[in-house]
Design an enzyme around this catalytic site. Structure first.
Site, PDB file in Angstrom:
ATOM      1  CD  GLU A 162     -13.385  18.696  42.817  1.00 22.09           C
ATOM      2  OE1 GLU A 162     -13.851  19.674  42.212  1.00 22.09           O
ATOM      3  OE2 GLU A 162     -12.359  18.758  43.539  1.00 22.09           O
ATOM      4  NE  ARG A 185     -27.937  23.627  32.613  1.00 22.60           N
ATOM      5  CZ  ARG A 185     -28.163  24.419  33.645  1.00 22.60           C
ATOM      6  NH1 ARG A 185     -27.165  24.869  34.374  1.00 22.60           N
ATOM      7  NH2 ARG A 185     -29.396  24.761  33.970  1.00 22.60           N
ATOM      8  CG  PHE A 210     -12.643  19.941  38.324  1.00 21.47           C
ATOM      9  CD1 PHE A 210     -11.490  20.144  37.575  1.00 21.47           C
ATOM     10  CD2 PHE A 210     -13.468  21.022  38.568  1.00 21.47           C
ATOM     11  CE1 PHE A 210     -11.164  21.393  37.084  1.00 21.47           C
ATOM     12  CE2 PHE A 210     -13.154  22.288  38.082  1.00 21.47           C
ATOM     13  CZ  PHE A 210     -12.001  22.471  37.335  1.00 21.47           C
TER      14      PHE A 210
END
Length: 328
Positions: A70, A178, A95
């Site tokens: 990341e 989601r 993250f």
């Protein structure tokens, strides 16, 4: 395969149920990319959970899977933004904020570049526990200069998230969840930078909520209405910049405020609302519903929302408390 396993994998990693899952954010990003060749997508080895698989398949030259890296992804995005591209960077909320704060600050926010940071699994919405839970990400990102923060309350606002990110002239953080099941036909709704949405009117108190807590706030308002208390419900999808005007108007018109968020009570939505009120010298009955300065174990989202007092029952209880203070 059991329903429980399917829900776990759909929400957190890979959907192995072979059932189509909604891609309201991913489809909106792809549509925007077809209209704007500057848009590129980066992903840290979480393509399916971040809805970037269609982008990868349809625009492979503009898609970059950097692997579990990341920090490197944000550095790459900074370089791309300096070269005229608009990078959307994807991973889980925990993250892409906590692991990468220095890179976000120095490679995106300090030069005020259009790096769009898209995190999934906000707050306690995961079975994977502390390592994957982002209960302090809003507090962290609120403190970063030039950074905007937007959080949708449902898939009907996911396309609006893409537009808000593109409309913001600088770095933006999208705090996404989601859907775990395919909803009925979605009627896309619009949002504005720095504006909340009144989802329910009421005269007795205001519940200001964001993300997963908006639906819980609406349920709480329904319960309160049965008891004779009419609660206004505000969906504060723009967490930074925040809608100061709506907060102050709600305080004046209803005389009591409850905030509800899937985040620590320290530094998040509740803190932001309190700051607005205190800066203007407004005193009124006020209560924050959120994570009470602790870590949370993994579990299903409804279980965790109930256990850590983030659900409609907890919000209604907080509302009754501020109403007692208002009357007393």
């Amino acid at each position: 395969m059991s329903d429980t396993l399917t829900q776990l994998e759909a929400a957190d990693f890979i959907n192995r149920s072979f059932k189509p899952l909604p891609r309201s954010y991913g489809d909106a990003l792809l549509a925007a990319a077809h209209n704007d060749p500057r848009i590129v997508a980066l992903c840290a080895d979480l393509v399916t959970p971040t809805e970037t698989d269609r982008f990868r398949d349809e625009l492979p030259d503009r898609f970059h899977n950097v692997g579990i890296a990341e920090a490197n992804m944000i550095g790459m995005a900074g370089g791309m933004a300096r070269s005229g591209e608009i990078p959307f960077c994807h991973s889980f909320c925990a993250f892409i904020t906590k692991r990468v704060l220095d890179q976000i600050t120095m490679q995106a926010a300090y030069p005020n570049l259009p790096v769009k940071i898209v995190g999934f699994l906000p707050g306690v919405a995961t079975l994977l526990g502390v390592s994957h839970q982002a209960i302090e990400d809003v507090a962290i990102m609120r403190a970063v200069p030039n950074m905007a923060i937007f959080e949708p309350s449902g898939p009907e606002y996911h396309a609006a998230m893409v537009k808000l990110a593109l409309d913001w002239d600088g770095p933006a953080y999208l705090r996404m969840k989601r859907p775990e099941t395919t909803p009925d036909a979605i009627e896309p709704q619009s949002l504005e930078i720095g504006k909340g949405v009144i989802r329910r009117e009421g005269r007795d108190l205001t519940i200001i909520s964001a993300g997963l807590c908006v639906s819980e706030a609406l349920q709480a308002a329904h319960t309160l209405a049965v008891e004779g208390v009419e609660a206004r419900v505000v969906d504060m999808a723009s967490l930074k910049p925040i809608d100061q005007g709506l907060i102050l108007e709600s305080a004046a018109s209803t005389g009591a405020i409850v905030t509800a968020e899937n985040h620590s009570i320290i530094g998040g939505l509740g803190s932001a609302v309190a700051e607005v009120l205190m800066d203007k010298g407004v005193g009124l009955p006020f209560k924050r519903v959120g994570i009470q300065d602790r870590f949370c174990e993994g579990g299903t989202t409804p279980y965790l929302m109930n256990k850590f007092d983030l659900d409609a029952v907890a919000i209604a209880k907080a509302a009754r408390g501020v109403m007692q203070k208002k009357k007393g």
